[in-house]
Design a protein around this motif. Structure first.
Motif, PDB file in Angstrom:
ATOM      1  N   TRP A 208      40.773  67.253  10.038  1.00 29.09           N
ATOM      2  CA  TRP A 208      40.120  67.227  11.361  1.00 29.09           C
ATOM      3  C   TRP A 208      40.937  68.038  12.357  1.00 29.09           C
ATOM      4  CZ3 TRP A 208      41.053  66.132  16.395  1.00 29.09           C
ATOM      5  CH2 TRP A 208      39.953  65.981  17.239  1.00 29.09           C
ATOM      6  N   LEU A 209      42.242  67.856  12.354  1.00 29.54           N
ATOM      7  CA  LEU A 209      43.088  68.620  13.270  1.00 29.54           C
ATOM      8  C   LEU A 209      42.991  70.117  12.994  1.00 29.54           C
ATOM      9  CD1 LEU A 209      46.232  66.307  13.394  1.00 29.54           C
ATOM     10  CD2 LEU A 209      44.825  66.960  15.365  1.00 29.54           C
ATOM     11  N   LYS A 210      42.995  70.488  11.715  1.00 27.03           N
ATOM     12  CA  LYS A 210      42.910  71.917  11.385  1.00 27.03           C
ATOM     13  C   LYS A 210      41.553  72.502  11.737  1.00 27.03           C
ATOM     14  CE  LYS A 210      46.665  72.407   8.143  1.00 27.03           C
ATOM     15  NZ  LYS A 210      47.163  73.067   6.916  1.00 27.03           N
ATOM     16  N   ALA A 211      40.510  71.674  11.708  1.00 28.98           N
ATOM     17  CA  ALA A 211      39.176  72.140  12.089  1.00 28.98           C
ATOM     18  C   ALA A 211      38.992  72.160  13.599  1.00 28.98           C
ATOM     19  CB  ALA A 211      38.113  71.248  11.452  1.00 28.98           C
ATOM     20  N   ASN A 212      39.944  71.583  14.323  1.00 35.82           N
ATOM     21  CA  ASN A 212      39.822  71.485  15.776  1.00 35.82           C
ATOM     22  C   ASN A 212      41.007  72.128  16.492  1.00 35.82           C
ATOM     23  OD1 ASN A 212      37.342  69.609  16.659  1.00 35.82           O
ATOM     24  ND2 ASN A 212      38.128  68.893  14.695  1.00 35.82           N
ATOM     25  N   GLY A 213      41.448  73.272  15.965  1.00 36.40           N
ATOM     26  CA  GLY A 213      42.368  74.102  16.706  1.00 36.40           C
ATOM     27  C   GLY A 213      43.823  74.119  16.276  1.00 36.40           C
ATOM     28  N   SER A 214      44.229  73.229  15.366  1.00 35.06           N
ATOM     29  CA  SER A 214      45.631  73.191  14.932  1.00 35.06           C
ATOM     30  C   SER A 214      45.801  74.036  13.666  1.00 35.06           C
ATOM     31  CB  SER A 214      46.078  71.746  14.654  1.00 35.06           C
ATOM     32  OG  SER A 214      46.018  70.961  15.828  1.00 35.06           O
ATOM     33  N   LYS A 215      46.563  75.117  13.775  1.00 36.24           N
ATOM     34  CA  LYS A 215      46.754  75.987  12.607  1.00 36.24           C
ATOM     35  C   LYS A 215      47.628  75.323  11.551  1.00 36.24           C
ATOM     36  CE  LYS A 215      46.103  80.275  15.190  1.00 36.24           C
ATOM     37  NZ  LYS A 215      46.699  81.556  15.631  1.00 36.24           N
ATOM     38  N   LYS A 216      48.638  74.578  12.016  1.00 36.31           N
ATOM     39  CA  LYS A 216      49.491  73.834  11.088  1.00 36.31           C
ATOM     40  C   LYS A 216      49.524  72.378  11.512  1.00 36.31           C
ATOM     41  CE  LYS A 216      52.551  77.611   9.653  1.00 36.31           C
ATOM     42  NZ  LYS A 216      53.964  78.048   9.522  1.00 36.31           N
ATOM     43  N   VAL A 217      49.682  71.482  10.521  1.00 40.30           N
ATOM     44  CA  VAL A 217      49.649  70.042  10.792  1.00 40.30           C
ATOM     45  C   VAL A 217      50.746  69.344   9.991  1.00 40.30           C
ATOM     46  CG1 VAL A 217      48.306  67.909  10.648  1.00 40.30           C
ATOM     47  CG2 VAL A 217      47.170  70.055  11.285  1.00 40.30           C
ATOM     48  N   GLY A 218      51.529  68.530  10.680  1.00 37.25           N
ATOM     49  CA  GLY A 218      52.524  67.693  10.038  1.00 37.25           C
ATOM     50  C   GLY A 218      52.085  66.244  10.026  1.00 37.25           C
ATOM     51  N   VAL A 219      52.826  65.435   9.290  1.00 37.37           N
ATOM     52  CA  VAL A 219      52.563  63.993   9.221  1.00 37.37           C
ATOM     53  C   VAL A 219      53.864  63.258   9.481  1.00 37.37           C
ATOM     54  CG1 VAL A 219      51.803  62.073   7.768  1.00 37.37           C
ATOM     55  CG2 VAL A 219      50.663  64.285   7.584  1.00 37.37           C
ATOM     56  N   THR A 220      53.808  62.218  10.300  1.00 42.48           N
ATOM     57  CA  THR A 220      54.960  61.348  10.502  1.00 42.48           C
ATOM     58  C   THR A 220      54.494  59.903  10.491  1.00 42.48           C
ATOM     59  OG1 THR A 220      56.940  60.985  11.854  1.00 42.48           O
ATOM     60  CG2 THR A 220      54.873  61.265  13.040  1.00 42.48           C
ATOM     61  N   GLY A 221      55.419  58.985  10.233  1.00 42.97           N
ATOM     62  CA  GLY A 221      55.051  57.578  10.210  1.00 42.97           C
ATOM     63  C   GLY A 221      56.276  56.696  10.251  1.00 42.97           C
ATOM     64  N   TYR A 222      56.034  55.436  10.533  1.00 48.09           N
ATOM     65  CA  TYR A 222      57.090  54.459  10.762  1.00 48.09           C
ATOM     66  C   TYR A 222      56.823  53.239   9.899  1.00 48.09           C
ATOM     67  CZ  TYR A 222      57.272  57.556  14.748  1.00 48.09           C
ATOM     68  OH  TYR A 222      57.313  58.695  15.526  1.00 48.09           O
ATOM     69  N   CYS A 223      57.870  52.785   9.191  1.00 41.69           N
ATOM     70  CA  CYS A 223      57.721  51.591   8.355  1.00 41.69           C
ATOM     71  C   CYS A 223      56.677  51.902   7.268  1.00 41.69           C
ATOM     72  CB  CYS A 223      57.364  50.410   9.253  1.00 41.69           C
ATOM     73  SG  CYS A 223      57.069  48.834   8.459  1.00 41.69           S
ATOM     74  N   MET A 224      55.603  51.138   7.183  1.00 40.61           N
ATOM     75  CA  MET A 224      54.540  51.429   6.226  1.00 40.61           C
ATOM     76  C   MET A 224      54.065  52.866   6.361  1.00 40.61           C
ATOM     77  SD  MET A 224      50.825  49.544   5.975  1.00 40.61           S
ATOM     78  CE  MET A 224      50.039  50.543   7.248  1.00 40.61           C
ATOM     79  N   GLY A 225      53.959  53.333   7.614  1.00 39.49           N
ATOM     80  CA  GLY A 225      53.537  54.708   7.858  1.00 39.49           C
ATOM     81  C   GLY A 225      54.548  55.730   7.376  1.00 39.49           C
ATOM     82  N   GLY A 226      55.833  55.376   7.378  1.00 42.94           N
ATOM     83  CA  GLY A 226      56.845  56.269   6.839  1.00 42.94           C
ATOM     84  C   GLY A 226      56.652  56.494   5.355  1.00 42.94           C
TER      85      GLY A 226
END
Length: 275
Positions: free
Chosen positions: A133-151
Motif C-alpha cells: 500500500w505504501l509503495k502504491a501511494n508514493g513511497s519508493k522504498k519501505v522499511g519495517v520496524t516493530g516492538y516486542c511481538m512487532g519486533g
C-alpha cells in the motif's frame, strides 16, 4: 516450538512477575487521551479476501515505514512511535496495520490472550499488504520496524516479504518455524535490553544467537544490547513508563538508551530507504 507455545513462553515470563493486574481507570482514561491525535489518519487495506484497518501519518511521497504493534495491540504507545518516526529527518510516511482487528489489551492477561490468538502467517500477509500500500501511494522504498511481538514480526518480514527494503527490530525474535533470520533478504538492525528476561524471545542469549544468524546471512546487520535496561525500554511516555513499572520492568541505570536507539534507527533507515 509451535507458534502458540511461543506466545505462551513470552506471556508466562511476564505473568510470573504478577503483572496481570488490571490498569487503573485513571490510567485507561490517560491512554485514550494519548491516542487522540488529528495527525493520524485511519484507512482500510485489502488483502486476499479480508480488509483490515491501518493508521497512516507523515509526509506524502516520503519513504515508508510499517510500524508493528507490541502484544497490547494498536494502543497509545505504538501510535507515539509511528508519530515520532514520521517526524524524523528527512521525514517518513508511517503506517500501523491493526493486526488484532480493533482489539487492545488493557492488562497482561488480555494481551496474552490476543497474542496467543494471533495468526502469525496472516500477520505477515497484513505486513506485506501494508508495504505494498505504501509503495502504491508514493513511497519508493519501505522499511519495517516493530516492538516486542512487532519486533519479531519485523525480522520475519525481512525473510518472508520480498517488497521490504530494510528492517529494525526492538526486543523480539521470531521462532525458526515462522522465519529463520539466517535467510534475511534485506539489512536488519536489532535492539535489546541487557536485563530483558524473556527467554527465547528477547533475552541476551537470544539476541546473541540472532547476531550469529544475521552474520551468516551475508546481509548488512547491526545488533545492540543496552546495559541496565529491561524489556520495552523504548516506551518512554509517562503512560508507557507507568505501565512498565506495573509489569515489574525496573531498569538499573540512570542512562536513557532510547535516544541512542532512535539515533541508530534513524541512521539505518536513512541509509537504506532515502538513498
Amino acid at each position: 516450538m509451535a507458534l502458540l507455545n511461543y506466545s505462551r513462553v513470552f506471556s508466562k515470563t511476564l505473568n510470573s512477575k504478577a503483572v496481570s493486574r488490571t490498569l487503573t481507570p485513571s490510567f485507561a482514561r490517560l491512554q485514550i487521551r494519548s491516542m487522540a491525535t488529528s495527525e493520524i489518519k485511519k484507512i482500510q487495506i485489502q488483502r486476499d479476501d479480508t480488509t483490515f484497518d491501518a493508521y497512516v501519518v507523515g509526509k506524502e511521497d516520503a519513504p515508508g515505514i510499517v510500524v508493528l504493534q507490541e502484544w497490547w495491540g494498536v494502543d497509545f504507545e505504538i501510535k507515539n512511535h509511528a508519530l515520532k518516526i514520521s517526524k524524523l529527518d528527512p521525514g517518513y510516511k508511517t503506517l500501523i496495520p491493526d493486526l488484532y482487528r480493533g482489539k487492545v489489551g488493557l492488562d497482561a492477561a488480555e494481551a496474552q490472550h490476543l497474542m496467543e490468538g494471533l495468526d502469525w502467517q496472516g500477520a505477515v500477509k497484513d505486513i506485506q499488504a501494508s508495504v505494498n500500500w505504501l509503495k502504491a501511494n508514493g513511497s519508493k522504498k519501505v522499511g519495517v520496524t516493530g516492538y516486542c511481538m512487532g519486533g519479531a514480526l519485523a525480522i520475519a518480514s525481512s525473510v518472508l516479504v520480498p517488497e521490504v527494503d530494510a528492517a529494525v527490530a526492538f526486543y523480539g525474535v521470531p521462532p525458526n518455524e515462522l522465519a529463520d533470520p539466517t535467510n534475511i533478504k534485506v539489512p536488519v538492525q536489532a535492539h535489546f535490553g541487557e536485563l530483558d528476561n524473556i527467554v527465547g524471545f528477547s533475552d541476551v542469549q537470544t539476541a546473541k544467537a540472532l547476531e550469529e544468524k544475521l552474520k551468516a546471512s551475508g546481509k548488512p546487520y547491526e545488533v545492540y544490547i543496552y546495559p541496565g535496561v529491561t524489556h520495552a525500554f523504548m516506551n518512554t511516555s509517562p503512560e508507557g513508563v507507568e505501565r512498565r513499572k506495573n509489569l515489574g520492568m525496573i531498569d538499573q541505570t540512570e542512562a536513557d538508551p532510547a535516544d541512542v536507539a532512535w539515533s541508530r534507527f534513524q541512521t539505518w533507515m536513512n541509509r537504506y530507504l532515502s538513498a
